[in-house]
Design an enzyme around this catalytic site. Structure first.
Site, PDB file in Angstrom:
ATOM      1  N   SER A  31       8.687  -6.294  -1.876  1.00 58.18           N
ATOM      2  CA  SER A  31       8.206  -5.576  -3.049  1.00 58.18           C
ATOM      3  C   SER A  31       9.053  -5.912  -4.284  1.00 58.18           C
ATOM      4  O   SER A  31       9.237  -7.079  -4.597  1.00 58.18           O
ATOM      5  CB  SER A  31       8.183  -4.073  -2.752  1.00 58.18           C
ATOM      6  OG  SER A  31       7.338  -3.389  -3.637  1.00 58.18           O
ATOM      7  N   ASP A  39      -3.027  -3.912   1.706  1.00 61.61           N
ATOM      8  CA  ASP A  39      -1.987  -3.362   0.840  1.00 61.61           C
ATOM      9  C   ASP A  39      -2.626  -2.629  -0.328  1.00 61.61           C
ATOM     10  O   ASP A  39      -3.423  -3.204  -1.066  1.00 61.61           O
ATOM     11  CB  ASP A  39      -1.110  -4.516   0.338  1.00 61.61           C
ATOM     12  CG  ASP A  39       0.199  -4.063  -0.275  1.00 61.61           C
ATOM     13  OD1 ASP A  39       0.224  -2.983  -0.903  1.00 61.61           O
ATOM     14  OD2 ASP A  39       1.188  -4.800  -0.141  1.00 61.61           O
ATOM     15  N   HIS A  90       1.643  -2.037   2.648  1.00 63.66           N
ATOM     16  CA  HIS A  90       2.710  -2.571   1.801  1.00 63.66           C
ATOM     17  C   HIS A  90       4.054  -2.659   2.535  1.00 63.66           C
ATOM     18  O   HIS A  90       5.022  -3.182   1.989  1.00 63.66           O
ATOM     19  CB  HIS A  90       2.866  -1.707   0.546  1.00 63.66           C
ATOM     20  CG  HIS A  90       3.683  -2.349  -0.534  1.00 63.66           C
ATOM     21  ND1 HIS A  90       3.372  -3.570  -1.088  1.00 63.66           N
ATOM     22  CD2 HIS A  90       4.833  -1.937  -1.162  1.00 63.66           C
ATOM     23  CE1 HIS A  90       4.273  -3.890  -2.000  1.00 63.66           C
ATOM     24  NE2 HIS A  90       5.175  -2.918  -2.060  1.00 63.66           N
TER      25      HIS A  90
END
Length: 274
Positions: free
Chosen positions: A98, A225, A253
């Site tokens: 991320s 996601d 995610h």
């Protein structure tokens, strides 16, 4: 483009013969800490490899107040300190999740000789002059979550000053990050996640073609996601092409929770690329 389906076949240690760089440095994303990698740490160790998960500044068990973390340099310091201490001829494989993608890009720019490969796991693999925040802004409904009266914003320097941090409300986290994650891992995340320093997310990256541009980058897309949609991930790959792209079906995610075996197989495959 390589497509990798989820699976549970165990990778056996004989693959070590094909892996030159055995040390993996795992870099968490916003709100997480080194703890989030626990499944993949175990899988990498079982395969005879050496995983090291770091807590970025103000994350995990690092006690720094996030309101005092204003820059990407400050946020990435534990990672940079680790790279600085490596032996002169030693290299690692960096894995960033991320917004941790901005940190491994920062590391690629400053320590290109220490990084064998950089792996972006549904991460902010942004170009020169971009901010990590820009990737998430539209996706996370910035008007609602980041408005001045949002309960998610932290004003460490007072309401009359710009916000210094951000914390997701639990109802947002479930739908955005953990839509395929087992309940036990969601419970772990709910009691372990911390606020996010906004300064590093809002900082424009300064990346050169000579250093960052010559790094060996790989991207792992997560196809279920909701925090960083497949379309956004595809755009990141188009705008800033890596050496290889992998995909995990059925992952939210947080593939280290929802599809750890699939993530592990891809990490092993990337490590074996000459």
């Amino acid at each position: 483009m390589i497509f990798v389906e989820s699976g549970s076949r165990k990778v056996i240690p004989r693959i070590l013969e094909n892996i030159k760089t055995k040390k993996f440095v795992l870099v968490h994303g916003e709100g997480f800490g080194a703890w989030c990698w626990y499944k993949n740490i175990a899988l990498l160790e079982e395969s005879g490899l050496v995983p090291i998960a770091v807590d970025l500044t103000g994350s995990g068990i690092d006690l720094t107040d996030i309101n005092n973390v204003a820059t990407l340099t400050e946020y990435s310091k534990p990672l940079i300190d680790f790279l600085e201490k490596l032996a002169e001829d030693e290299k690692v494989i960096l894995v960033g999740h991320s917004s941790g993608g901005a940190c491994i890009s920062y590391a690629l720019e400053h320590f290109p000789d220490k990084i064998s490969k950089a792996v972006y796991v549904c991460a902010t693999m942004i170009s020169d002059g971009q901010r990590a925040f820009d990737v998430f802004a539209e996706e996370l409904g910035s008007a609602q979550l980041f408005s001045s009266d949002s309960k998610s914003l932290i004003y460490g320097n007072g309401k009359d000053k710009p916000p210094t941090g951000f914390v997701f409300e639990k109802q947002h986290m479930h739908g955005l990050y953990f839509n395929q994650t087992p309940a036990k891992d969601v419970a772990l995340a709910m009691v372990s996640m911390r606020g996010i320093p906004l300064g590093p997310m809002m900082e424009k990256m300064s990346l050169s073609a000579e250093k960052y541009g010559n790094g060996r980058r790989f991207y792992i897309q997560t196809l279920d996601d909701r925090a960083l949609s497949p379309d956004v991930q595809e755009k990141l790959v188009r705008d800033n092409p890596p050496q290889g792209v992998f995909k995990i079906k059925g992952s939210d995610h947080c593939p280290f929770f929802s599809k750890p075996q699939s993530l592990h197989k891809i990490l092993i495959e990337i490590a074996q690329i000459p």
